[in-house]
Write a protein that holds these residues in place. Structure first.
Motif, PDB file in Angstrom:
ATOM      1  N   ASN A  66      50.772 -38.512  62.618  1.00  0.00           N
ATOM      2  CA  ASN A  66      50.131 -37.813  61.511  1.00  0.00           C
ATOM      3  C   ASN A  66      50.684 -36.390  61.383  1.00  0.00           C
ATOM      4  O   ASN A  66      50.641 -35.618  62.341  1.00  0.00           O
ATOM      5  CB  ASN A  66      48.621 -37.767  61.746  1.00  0.00           C
ATOM      6  CG  ASN A  66      47.851 -37.317  60.534  1.00  0.00           C
ATOM      7  OD1 ASN A  66      48.437 -36.927  59.527  1.00  0.00           O
ATOM      8  ND2 ASN A  66      46.539 -37.371  60.615  1.00  0.00           N
ATOM      9  N   ILE A  67      51.179 -36.040  60.212  1.00  0.00           N
ATOM     10  CA  ILE A  67      51.713 -34.691  59.984  1.00  0.00           C
ATOM     11  C   ILE A  67      50.812 -33.887  59.047  1.00  0.00           C
ATOM     12  O   ILE A  67      51.219 -32.831  58.554  1.00  0.00           O
ATOM     13  CB  ILE A  67      53.146 -34.742  59.417  1.00  0.00           C
ATOM     14  CG1 ILE A  67      53.168 -35.434  58.044  1.00  0.00           C
ATOM     15  CG2 ILE A  67      54.094 -35.425  60.399  1.00  0.00           C
ATOM     16  CD1 ILE A  67      54.517 -35.311  57.337  1.00  0.00           C
ATOM     17  N   ALA A  68      49.591 -34.371  58.805  1.00  0.00           N
ATOM     18  CA  ALA A  68      48.693 -33.693  57.864  1.00  0.00           C
ATOM     19  C   ALA A  68      48.427 -32.249  58.274  1.00  0.00           C
ATOM     20  O   ALA A  68      48.431 -31.341  57.428  1.00  0.00           O
ATOM     21  CB  ALA A  68      47.389 -34.464  57.738  1.00  0.00           C
ATOM     22  N   ASP A  69      48.184 -31.994  59.563  1.00  0.00           N
ATOM     23  CA  ASP A  69      47.924 -30.622  60.019  1.00  0.00           C
ATOM     24  C   ASP A  69      49.127 -29.722  59.770  1.00  0.00           C
ATOM     25  O   ASP A  69      48.979 -28.559  59.375  1.00  0.00           O
ATOM     26  CB  ASP A  69      47.565 -30.608  61.508  1.00  0.00           C
ATOM     27  CG  ASP A  69      46.173 -31.155  61.780  1.00  0.00           C
ATOM     28  OD1 ASP A  69      45.372 -31.244  60.830  1.00  0.00           O
ATOM     29  OD2 ASP A  69      45.895 -31.508  62.941  1.00  0.00           O
ATOM     30  N   ASP A  70      50.319 -30.251  60.020  1.00  0.00           N
ATOM     31  CA  ASP A  70      51.531 -29.458  59.779  1.00  0.00           C
ATOM     32  C   ASP A  70      51.659 -29.113  58.301  1.00  0.00           C
ATOM     33  O   ASP A  70      52.004 -27.994  57.933  1.00  0.00           O
ATOM     34  CB  ASP A  70      52.770 -30.238  60.234  1.00  0.00           C
ATOM     35  CG  ASP A  70      52.747 -30.552  61.714  1.00  0.00           C
ATOM     36  OD1 ASP A  70      52.922 -29.616  62.514  1.00  0.00           O
ATOM     37  OD2 ASP A  70      52.535 -31.719  62.078  1.00  0.00           O
ATOM     38  N   LEU A  71      51.363 -30.085  57.451  1.00  0.00           N
ATOM     39  CA  LEU A  71      51.512 -29.880  56.018  1.00  0.00           C
ATOM     40  C   LEU A  71      50.528 -28.853  55.474  1.00  0.00           C
ATOM     41  O   LEU A  71      50.901 -27.989  54.681  1.00  0.00           O
ATOM     42  CB  LEU A  71      51.339 -31.214  55.287  1.00  0.00           C
ATOM     43  CG  LEU A  71      52.489 -32.217  55.475  1.00  0.00           C
ATOM     44  CD1 LEU A  71      52.097 -33.585  54.941  1.00  0.00           C
ATOM     45  CD2 LEU A  71      53.753 -31.731  54.796  1.00  0.00           C
ATOM     46  N   ILE A  72      49.260 -28.922  55.901  1.00  0.00           N
ATOM     47  CA  ILE A  72      48.290 -27.964  55.357  1.00  0.00           C
ATOM     48  C   ILE A  72      48.526 -26.553  55.879  1.00  0.00           C
ATOM     49  O   ILE A  72      48.042 -25.590  55.288  1.00  0.00           O
ATOM     50  CB  ILE A  72      46.837 -28.389  55.617  1.00  0.00           C
ATOM     51  CG1 ILE A  72      46.472 -28.281  57.095  1.00  0.00           C
ATOM     52  CG2 ILE A  72      46.558 -29.771  55.067  1.00  0.00           C
ATOM     53  CD1 ILE A  72      44.969 -28.414  57.358  1.00  0.00           C
ATOM     54  N   ASN A  73      49.260 -26.412  56.951  1.00  0.00           N
ATOM     55  CA  ASN A  73      49.616 -25.075  57.418  1.00  0.00           C
ATOM     56  C   ASN A  73      50.792 -24.502  56.638  1.00  0.00           C
ATOM     57  O   ASN A  73      50.917 -23.293  56.500  1.00  0.00           O
ATOM     58  CB  ASN A  73      49.936 -25.098  58.921  1.00  0.00           C
ATOM     59  CG  ASN A  73      48.701 -25.023  59.784  1.00  0.00           C
ATOM     60  OD1 ASN A  73      48.204 -23.951  60.092  1.00  0.00           O
ATOM     61  ND2 ASN A  73      48.170 -26.180  60.166  1.00  0.00           N
ATOM     62  N   ASP A  74      51.659 -25.365  56.141  1.00  0.00           N
ATOM     63  CA  ASP A  74      52.811 -24.895  55.374  1.00  0.00           C
ATOM     64  C   ASP A  74      52.547 -24.879  53.878  1.00  0.00           C
ATOM     65  O   ASP A  74      53.126 -24.072  53.145  1.00  0.00           O
ATOM     66  CB  ASP A  74      54.030 -25.777  55.658  1.00  0.00           C
ATOM     67  CG  ASP A  74      54.675 -25.457  56.999  1.00  0.00           C
ATOM     68  OD1 ASP A  74      54.364 -24.389  57.555  1.00  0.00           O
ATOM     69  OD2 ASP A  74      55.475 -26.266  57.488  1.00  0.00           O
ATOM     70  N   TYR A  75      51.683 -25.775  53.411  1.00  0.00           N
ATOM     71  CA  TYR A  75      51.407 -25.897  51.986  1.00  0.00           C
ATOM     72  C   TYR A  75      49.901 -25.855  51.821  1.00  0.00           C
ATOM     73  O   TYR A  75      49.211 -26.853  51.983  1.00  0.00           O
ATOM     74  CB  TYR A  75      52.030 -27.189  51.445  1.00  0.00           C
ATOM     75  CG  TYR A  75      53.485 -27.240  51.784  1.00  0.00           C
ATOM     76  CD1 TYR A  75      54.421 -26.549  51.027  1.00  0.00           C
ATOM     77  CD2 TYR A  75      53.928 -27.913  52.927  1.00  0.00           C
ATOM     78  CE1 TYR A  75      55.755 -26.535  51.377  1.00  0.00           C
ATOM     79  CE2 TYR A  75      55.268 -27.919  53.277  1.00  0.00           C
ATOM     80  CZ  TYR A  75      56.174 -27.229  52.499  1.00  0.00           C
ATOM     81  OH  TYR A  75      57.500 -27.208  52.853  1.00  0.00           O
ATOM     82  N   ARG A  76      49.369 -24.659  51.480  1.00  0.00           N
ATOM     83  CA  ARG A  76      47.984 -24.331  51.758  1.00  0.00           C
ATOM     84  C   ARG A  76      46.963 -24.857  50.750  1.00  0.00           C
ATOM     85  O   ARG A  76      45.815 -25.068  51.109  1.00  0.00           O
ATOM     86  CB  ARG A  76      47.837 -22.814  51.887  1.00  0.00           C
ATOM     87  CG  ARG A  76      48.790 -22.175  52.907  1.00  0.00           C
ATOM     88  CD  ARG A  76      48.557 -22.690  54.315  1.00  0.00           C
ATOM     89  NE  ARG A  76      49.423 -22.054  55.274  1.00  0.00           N
ATOM     90  CZ  ARG A  76      49.165 -20.909  55.910  1.00  0.00           C
ATOM     91  NH1 ARG A  76      48.050 -20.278  55.671  1.00  0.00           N
ATOM     92  NH2 ARG A  76      50.013 -20.404  56.768  1.00  0.00           N
ATOM     93  N   LYS A  77      47.333 -25.013  49.487  1.00  0.00           N
ATOM     94  CA  LYS A  77      46.369 -25.502  48.499  1.00  0.00           C
ATOM     95  C   LYS A  77      46.536 -27.003  48.335  1.00  0.00           C
ATOM     96  O   LYS A  77      47.647 -27.479  48.094  1.00  0.00           O
ATOM     97  CB  LYS A  77      46.580 -24.803  47.156  1.00  0.00           C
ATOM     98  CG  LYS A  77      46.173 -23.344  47.148  1.00  0.00           C
ATOM     99  CD  LYS A  77      46.331 -22.758  45.751  1.00  0.00           C
ATOM    100  CE  LYS A  77      45.886 -21.303  45.719  1.00  0.00           C
ATOM    101  NZ  LYS A  77      46.046 -20.721  44.367  1.00  0.00           N
ATOM    102  N   PHE A  78      45.439 -27.728  48.435  1.00  0.00           N
ATOM    103  CA  PHE A  78      45.568 -29.182  48.364  1.00  0.00           C
ATOM    104  C   PHE A  78      44.283 -29.820  47.864  1.00  0.00           C
ATOM    105  O   PHE A  78      43.210 -29.237  47.894  1.00  0.00           O
ATOM    106  CB  PHE A  78      45.928 -29.755  49.739  1.00  0.00           C
ATOM    107  CG  PHE A  78      44.968 -29.397  50.842  1.00  0.00           C
ATOM    108  CD1 PHE A  78      43.851 -30.184  51.112  1.00  0.00           C
ATOM    109  CD2 PHE A  78      45.177 -28.275  51.629  1.00  0.00           C
ATOM    110  CE1 PHE A  78      42.967 -29.859  52.137  1.00  0.00           C
ATOM    111  CE2 PHE A  78      44.300 -27.940  52.652  1.00  0.00           C
ATOM    112  CZ  PHE A  78      43.200 -28.731  52.908  1.00  0.00           C
ATOM    113  N   ASN A  79      44.416 -31.065  47.404  1.00  0.00           N
ATOM    114  CA  ASN A  79      43.278 -31.912  47.059  1.00  0.00           C
ATOM    115  C   ASN A  79      43.157 -32.985  48.130  1.00  0.00           C
ATOM    116  O   ASN A  79      44.174 -33.554  48.562  1.00  0.00           O
ATOM    117  CB  ASN A  79      43.477 -32.585  45.699  1.00  0.00           C
ATOM    118  CG  ASN A  79      43.383 -31.607  44.553  1.00  0.00           C
ATOM    119  OD1 ASN A  79      42.871 -30.511  44.713  1.00  0.00           O
ATOM    120  ND2 ASN A  79      43.882 -32.004  43.399  1.00  0.00           N
ATOM    121  N   ILE A  80      41.949 -33.282  48.562  1.00  0.00           N
ATOM    122  CA  ILE A  80      41.744 -34.291  49.591  1.00  0.00           C
ATOM    123  C   ILE A  80      40.682 -35.281  49.114  1.00  0.00           C
ATOM    124  O   ILE A  80      39.696 -34.889  48.489  1.00  0.00           O
ATOM    125  CB  ILE A  80      41.344 -33.657  50.943  1.00  0.00           C
ATOM    126  CG1 ILE A  80      41.236 -34.734  52.030  1.00  0.00           C
ATOM    127  CG2 ILE A  80      40.080 -32.825  50.832  1.00  0.00           C
ATOM    128  CD1 ILE A  80      41.147 -34.163  53.445  1.00  0.00           C
TER     129      ILE A  80
END
Length: 211
Positions: free
Chosen positions: A117-131
């Motif tokens: 799972n790379i979700a944690d890495d992604l939200i640290n690099d790309y901060r605004k998201f929809n979940i």
């Protein structure tokens, strides 16, 4: 006397410093019915690694893809290639397969099935998201518990989430998606990047070829 060029540089540096200071406190998130908008920062990156849609520079020779051809559909206007065991990693997580999607000869989507799972890495690099939660348990978790927390200077998603999707809009051209379903043994972790109009173009091709 300070030159105009040097003065511009000073003001630019001061602006960057002020932006970094503003990013210290996360603004939280807005709850919705199905999709929750969240942000760990006020900054959105304009590109997504490891490659942008349409960028095939990481492929040494596009002709080599023919041996990985999965199929051509809708009058050969939609072409899919599946590359097994490509020997690459994203955020240190091995990639099981890469699927390349071409519409009318244009590379329009890339999907990676990952070992981790790379979700944690992604939200640290790309901060605004929809979940979005994909079952009742995950929908309830998103409504009643914190989506993320801070640990060792990193943002970490709620570990109880196990069936969800995160999406990012990247600039004006593409959308990234991280789909996690730990109960899916074939593809528990899928990461993809596609053109914003990919679904619309695919639907149009389907309609035109079925007429």
């Amino acid at each position: 006397m300070i030159s105009y060029r040097r003065l511009t540089l000073i003001f630019s540096l001061l602006f960057l410093i002020s932006c970094r200071q503003e990013q210290k406190d996360p603004p939280g998130f807005i709850r919705g019915q199905e999709v929750i908008r969240a942000s760990t920062d006020t900054v959105t990156s304009q590109t997504m690694m490891p490659s942008e849609v349409g960028d095939s520079s990481w492929i040494e020779d596009l002709n080599d893809l023919e041996e990985n051809l999965f199929g051509k559909f809708y009058g050969e206007r939609a072409t899919f290639y599946i590359i097994p065991d490509p020997g690459t990693e994203i955020y240190d997580k091995p990639v099981r397969t890469i699927t390349l999607y071409y519409l009318d000869g244009k590379h329009s989507k890339t999907k990676y099935v990952l070992e981790g799972n790379i979700a944690d890495d992604l939200i640290n690099d790309y901060r605004k998201f929809n979940i979005r939660g994909f079952d009742e348990k995950n929908r309830q978790l998103l409504k009643t518990e914190k989506i993320y927390s801070r640990k060792k200077r990193r943002w970490i998603l709620n570990a109880r989430l196990d069936n969800y999707e995160i999406q990012w809009i990247l600039g004006n051209n593409s959308r990234a998606r991280m789909r996690v379903n730990v109960n899916d043994s074939l593809a528990p972790y899928e990461y993809s990047v596609r053109d914003l109009d990919y679904e619309k173009r695919l639907t149009r091709i389907e309609k035109e070829e079925s007429d």
